[in-house]
Structures are given as C-alpha cells and as structure tokens.
Design an enzyme around this catalytic site. Structure first.
Site, PDB file in Angstrom:
ATOM      1  N   HIS A 457       0.838  -1.208   0.000  1.00 29.82           N
ATOM      2  CA  HIS A 457       0.000   0.000   0.000  1.00 29.82           C
ATOM      3  C   HIS A 457       0.873   1.258   0.000  1.00 29.82           C
ATOM      4  CE1 HIS A 457      -3.667   2.339   1.286  1.00 29.82           C
ATOM      5  NE2 HIS A 457      -2.722   3.146   1.733  1.00 29.82           N
ATOM      6  N   GLU A 458       1.796   1.321   0.942  1.00 25.86           N
ATOM      7  CA  GLU A 458       2.623   2.525   1.050  1.00 25.86           C
ATOM      8  C   GLU A 458       3.544   2.670  -0.165  1.00 25.86           C
ATOM      9  OE1 GLU A 458       1.728   4.683   3.069  1.00 25.86           O
ATOM     10  OE2 GLU A 458       0.491   3.421   4.361  1.00 25.86           O
ATOM     11  N   HIS A 461       1.659   4.544  -2.825  1.00 22.10           N
ATOM     12  CA  HIS A 461       1.719   6.001  -2.629  1.00 22.10           C
ATOM     13  C   HIS A 461       3.084   6.537  -3.058  1.00 22.10           C
ATOM     14  CE1 HIS A 461      -2.070   6.684  -0.646  1.00 22.10           C
ATOM     15  NE2 HIS A 461      -1.804   5.901   0.382  1.00 22.10           N
ATOM     16  N   HIS A 464       3.528   6.837  -6.750  1.00 23.36           N
ATOM     17  CA  HIS A 464       2.752   7.966  -7.278  1.00 23.36           C
ATOM     18  C   HIS A 464       3.595   9.242  -7.194  1.00 23.36           C
ATOM     19  CE1 HIS A 464      -1.590   9.831  -7.322  1.00 23.36           C
ATOM     20  NE2 HIS A 464      -0.957  10.000  -8.449  1.00 23.36           N
TER      21      HIS A 464
HETATM   22 ZN   LIG Z   1      -3.079   5.201   1.900  1.00 25.51          ZN
END
Ligand SMILES: [Zn+2]
Length: 668
Positions: A457-458, A461, A464
């Site tokens: 998940h991290e 980010h 991105h």
């Molecule tokens: Zn998040």
C-alpha cells in the site's frame, strides 16, 4: 544561523547533524523568507511566472518544516517534541495568514489563464479554488461572519473530540473473577491486568480503549459481559447508556451542522457536501448518493444471508438462540476460525522481509520498468534506515528512504511522505515508514501478511510521488490529486500482495525455505472475503449517513441526526440495532476530523483501485503493457488533470462497481 543544518543547501538533509535547538531558529527564518516571498509575489499581479515562483517558495519552507515533522515522527526525543511544539503554532499562524492573503489571491486571479501552458492553468485553477474555499473572496461583514463562524466550528470540533475522549475514559469495568474473561486471548488479558494495576485495582480492568473493548466483543464467551461493553461503547458521549447525558455530543452535532450549512451558503454553495466535493473527483452529492445506494442494494441480500447463516451457526455451535448485535463480533470470530482456520503466526514464518521486498521490487520492475538499487553513504536518522535509488531506461529517476522497524521514539502505524518534490533537474524523494517487528539476532525480520499488504500500500503512494513527470510541485506526484482519488495507486498495489504468484515469490519458510503452500494461500483468500457483504453494508451505512446529513445541512432547520440514521439503516443495514445505539456521537471522523461529507472517499477510491486491478485479471493485455499504461496515464500525471480523466485514459471507460463488489466477496 549559517551552520544550522536545517537551512543548509544540501540536496539531502544531514539528519544526524540536526539538533532540537536548530528547530525554532530554522523555522522562524524559513517563515520570514516565505512571508517576504509572498509579499513580493503579491506585488506582481497577473505575472504568469507567479505560480512557479510561489511553488519554489513553498518548497523552500516545506523543506525545513518537512524534515522537522518527519523527525518528530520517526526519531523523537522529549527535547525535539518540545521544539516541534514551539514551532507548530508559528507554522499554523503563518499558513493561515497566507490562506487569507487577499493581495496574493488577487495577484494570482489577475493571471490570464490562456497565457499559461496547460499544466500551469490547472495549477492556477487549484490555487484559486483553495483560496476561495477558505473565504478569501468575501468582503466586509460577510468576511467577518465567515471568520467568526470558522472559529466557532473549530471550537465545536475540539469539544466534540474532547467529549469522546472523556466518555472513553469515564467508563471502566472491574473484573475480579477471571472466569468472566473466558475466551479472551492471554495477550489481551495481560493488557487488562496492566490497566487494573495502573488504576491501583486488583484483577482486570476493561476499558473503552479499542484493543480492550474489541477483545471483549470479539472473544468473550460471557454474553452479559459483551452486552455491557457493547452498550457502553455504542453510547459514548450520547444521551443514552451508562453515562447518559454527561458528555452528550448530540447538541454539538446540531450546531456543527448548522454552522457548516451557514459557511457553505456564504461561499455560494448549496450545502456542505457541495463545498466538500468542489475539490474532489466526485461530481455532486447525487452522484455519490447513487454510488453508495447501489453498493448497499447490491450487497444487502448477501449480507442478510450471511447474517442468517451466522445466526444459525450461533444457535447450533454457540448456544445463542437469538443473535443480538453484541453477539455478532463474537460469533463472526468463532465462525471465521472454524471455516478458514488461519494461523497468522505460521504464515509469518514464511515471510522474511528481505524476500518480501525483493518480490515487491520485482513486481515494480515487471509493471513499471523500474529498478531499485540499494545505495550507501546517504545520511539517515537511524542505522536501520535503507536508501534506494530508482532507475528507469538507464536513468536515475527518484530515490526512497525506507524505515521498516518499530522502535522507541518512532510513532506507530505506516505512512509515506514526500521528502523532496520533483522540480526542473531535481529528482523526487519519498519516505516510506512502517512499524514491523524488528529482527531478532542474526535472522532476518519476519512480517505478517497484514504487514506485507501495508508495505505494498505505502509503496503505491511512494510510486505515485516518485514516478511523477510533472515539474511543478503543487501539481506533481501526489500533490493536487483529488482527495477521493489519492488512494488509487496504494490500494491498487495492495491487490498484488494477494496474488498466489507474488505470495510464492515473497515466501521462504524460516526452517525449510519452502514457499507458502497452495492450501494455505487458498485459506488466506477465503478468509479475506469472509462476511464481506456485512462489512460493506456497514461502510455504506457510515458513508450514506455522513453524506445525507450534510446534504440536509444547507437549510435553516438541520434534521435530527437520529432520523437520518434511521432512514439510512432502513435502506442498507441488516443488523437490527437497539433503539439506544448512538454511534454518531463518537463519529469523530466527520464531526472532529477531515472526513465531513467525505467519508464516502474510502469506497470511492476502492472502486477505482479494484476496477483498475480487474484489468490485470481480465488477461487480454499483458501485465507489462497494462503496467506501463497505468504508469503513463495515472502515476506520471500527478494532479495535472482530473482523476477521472486519468482513470478513463487507463481503463478506456468510466469506473464500474462490479470489481469492488467482487473484492468484498459479493457475487454478481
Ligand atoms: Zn493510503
């Protein structure tokens, strides 16, 4: 001052040299520079170069404050916390003043958008919108009323969360007979014993802190104990329950809503939902309502069937004839254990962190053509921190600090942050922070599958931020991305942590070296979706309640929150809640946090990520080609165009609900 490492011009901060006494002088100097820069910008109305210059000034101050905020999270000391606490109000006051700087707003507003390249036009639109939503365009009495109303809303939010905290502390239950704790795991009992000792009591103390009350609701075999804890938990800060009326947030909810309605009207919007959505991906309240209602309608029949089978299980196996709300958590846990017996500590023995990160890096290489290389000699804030450079097509494009392990002085949880934005000739840098259990002795660290999902998940980010190709920091990477779309890359990458092939690549048993067995992977996938429909209708209930309450807050007489809740429940809920149940009075997310008229964002972003990932499951285009398209149409774009355009460019159509429903285990 010249030897203050926080103000040094190095490309990367010299973390080891930064002392608490550097913080306040550096922040004061950075604020003074930024204030001067804003003043100079305000004197150049209409100059098309204003945006880039404002970005440069913003980067300069966030460089100082970003490092301080980062260190206080990952390597704090009482002295550093103290220095941070002194600097925080200076920063808050400064940015609040900048947000209300009419001259600066007018200077930006005087820019002819047509004189700007497309990216900068978007940055200008977002910057002006930011100003306007904070009321800077208002004049005279309207401006004064707006400011006074804002202060009152801030006070009410603080009072709301204080009432929740006070109500949480006000209730405890002393247990002297350990038999009443039957079913509760030893680790949770130890916490209850420690709580009793802290309170100077014998035995065990159950509190309304989440780990304690959740342990009771999920595991306690004593039904009366569950009911008592459930009632205390679900009436916190309300007119009901054991402390009825003492901390009641009901009147505050009414006043918060009426003030939010007033603020919306002052800004020229119909209601607080319209204000919230102005800067978000969702178009309007009707669209969000239709989205949430359709999820509720699609999930409810299966949620009702799930509840019926849970009731049957409770009757046959747990001797509970009539399943009540305080039995649901307990019965679910027992049924889950029976159907999908998962030994999470056994799975953990298969997941050494170095191998999991290798699998993750391999996935990123496969999808986005990006190579991670470990680099040495870069200053870090703790010896455990790793530094990686990212390479694509033979060029170094970005770098990443990774701080994996829990330790003293480091805040819990997991997050990413920008350490440096991309600018002309400067590559972006990110922090990736998790709190995995540290390695013991010479063995590598082993992590749970939950940890692995968090890491993916991290990393989503981070990518991105790191694979952005925009040189204007205010709309590059994760900046300028609509708030309800910002979780797209992170939740998208999470999906890969559940793929059997990734799980195989990431695993090696600590003794045998074997990858995770197929049977275990099958059980993990089954447990993931267990009772998913019931979970989804619950999320839809929270989100619809928030949305409808705020849509109704535009008029003079805001509705009673209890009526709105009853209506929403009649549409989507399957559990028959008791009349005294009052979750809204402790719903701090929307009454004291940033989620007002925005709670739907969780499901909204999940629809995007599930649907984006579904393209990979359809299998008609290669993963490398899809990955490249995701990189080019989503990751590289930052906030340069609306998120819906990123999505449709990637997917070739608007987002659909089916993959989201499927991911919660709801069959089409
Ligand atoms: Zn998040």
């Amino acid at each position: 001052m010249s030897n203050n490492p926080l103000l040094a011009a190095d490309a990367l901060p010299d973390f080891a040299a930064i002392r608490p006494e550097h913080v306040v002088p550096a922040v004061e100097a950075a604020i003074a520079d930024h204030a001067d820069a804003m003043k100079a910008l305000a004197a150049r109305p209409g100059d098309p170069a204003l945006l880039a210059d404002k970005d440069a000034a913003d980067v300069a101050i966030s460089r100082v404050w970003g490092v301080v905020s980062h260190l206080v999270m990952v390597a704090t000391t009482p002295e550093l916390r103290e220095a941070h606490g002194q600097a925080q109000p200076l920063i808050d006051a400064h940015f609040s003043a900048v947000g209300q700087d009419k001259a600066l707003y007018q200077a930006l507003k005087a820019i002819d958008p047509l004189a700007l390249p497309e990216n900068e036009r978007r940055a200008l639109t977002l910057a002006l919108q930011d100003f306007e939503l904070s009321g800077v365009a208002l004049d005279g009495e309207a401006a004064q009323d707006f400011a006074a109303n804002r202060i009152e809303m801030g006070r009410l939010s603080t009072e709301f969360s204080n009432a929740v905290l006070d109500a949480t502390e006000a209730w405890t239950l002393e247990i002297t007979d350990e038999a009443r704790l039957a079913g509760i795991p030893e680790a949770d009992r130890a916490g209850m014993r420690a709580a009793a000792q802290r309170a100077g009591k014998e035995g065990w103390l159950i509190t309304l802190h989440a780990p304690s009350v959740m342990a009771v609701l999920s595991h306690a075999e004593d039904r009366e104990l569950r009911e008592e804890a459930y009632r205390a938990w679900n009436t916190r800060a309300s007119d009901q329950g054991p402390n009825a009326g003492q901390f009641d947030n009901g009147p505050r909810i009414a006043e918060i809503l009426s003030r939010r309605g007033k603020a919306a009207l002052a800004l020229g919007f119909e209601d607080p939902v319209a204000v919230s959505l102005a800067a978000k991906m969702a178009r309007d309240g009707a669209e969000v309502d239709a989205f949430l209602s359709s999820l509720g309608a699609a999930a409810r029949p299966q949620a009702a069937r799930d509840l019926a089978s849970l009731a049957e299980f409770a009757r046959d196996e747990l001797n509970i004839a009539d399943l009540r709300p305080w039995d649901v958590g307990f019965a679910s846990e027992r049924m889950r254990r029976k159907l999908h017996d998962l030994d999470t500590s056994e799975i953990r023995r298969y997941l050494p962190l170095p191998r999991v990160t290798e699998a993750l890096f391999g996935l990123v290489r496969e999808l986005f053509g990006v190579e991670f290389r470990a680099a040495q000699g870069v200053p870090v804030w703790h010896p455990d921190v790793r530094y990686f450079t990212l390479h694509r097509d033979g060029h170094e494009v970005a770098s990443l600090y990774a701080d994996f392990f829990a330790r003293e002085g480091k805040r819990g949880g997991a997050w990413m942050d920008s350490a440096r934005p991309r600018q002309h000739g400067v590559t972006p840098v990110a922090y990736l922070v998790t709190n995995f259990a540290p390695p013991v002795g010479d063995a590598p660290a082993y992590i749970t599958h939950n940890d692995m999902v968090t890491l993916f998940h991290e990393m989503g980010h981070c990518l991105h931020h790191l694979l952005g190709e925009v040189d204007l920091p205010s709309i590059g990477g994760i900046a300028g991305v609509e708030w309800d779309a910002v979780e797209l890359p992170s939740q998208f990458l999470e999906n890969f942590a559940w793929e059997p092939a990734t799980l195989k690549a990431a695993s090696a048993h600590e003794e045998s070296g074997d990858p995770l067995p197929d049977a275990m992977i099958t059980r993990m996938l089954g447990a993931q979706k267990f009772l998913g429909a019931m979970g989804l209708v619950r999320q839809a209930e929270f989100a619809l309640f928030d949305l409808r309450l705020h849509r109704a807050a535009g008029g003079d007489n805001a509705p009673d929150y209890r009526d709105v809740l009853a209506q929403v429940r009649s549409e989507v809920a399957v559990i028959d809640y008791p009349e005294w149940h009052r979750f809204p009075t402790s719903f701090s997310h929307i009454f004291a946090g940033g989620y007002a008229a925005g709670y739907y964002s969780y499901l909204w972003a999940e629809r995007l990520s599930a649907d984006a990932y579904a393209a990979f499951e359809e299998g008609d285009v290669s993963r490398a080609e899809l990955g490249e398209r995701f990189r080019a149409e989503v990751l590289s774009r930052g906030g340069t165009r609306p998120a819906i355009e990123n999505f449709t460019a990637f997917r070739g159509r608007e987002p659909e609900n089916e993959p989201l429903l499927e991911s919660w285990g709801i069959a089409a």
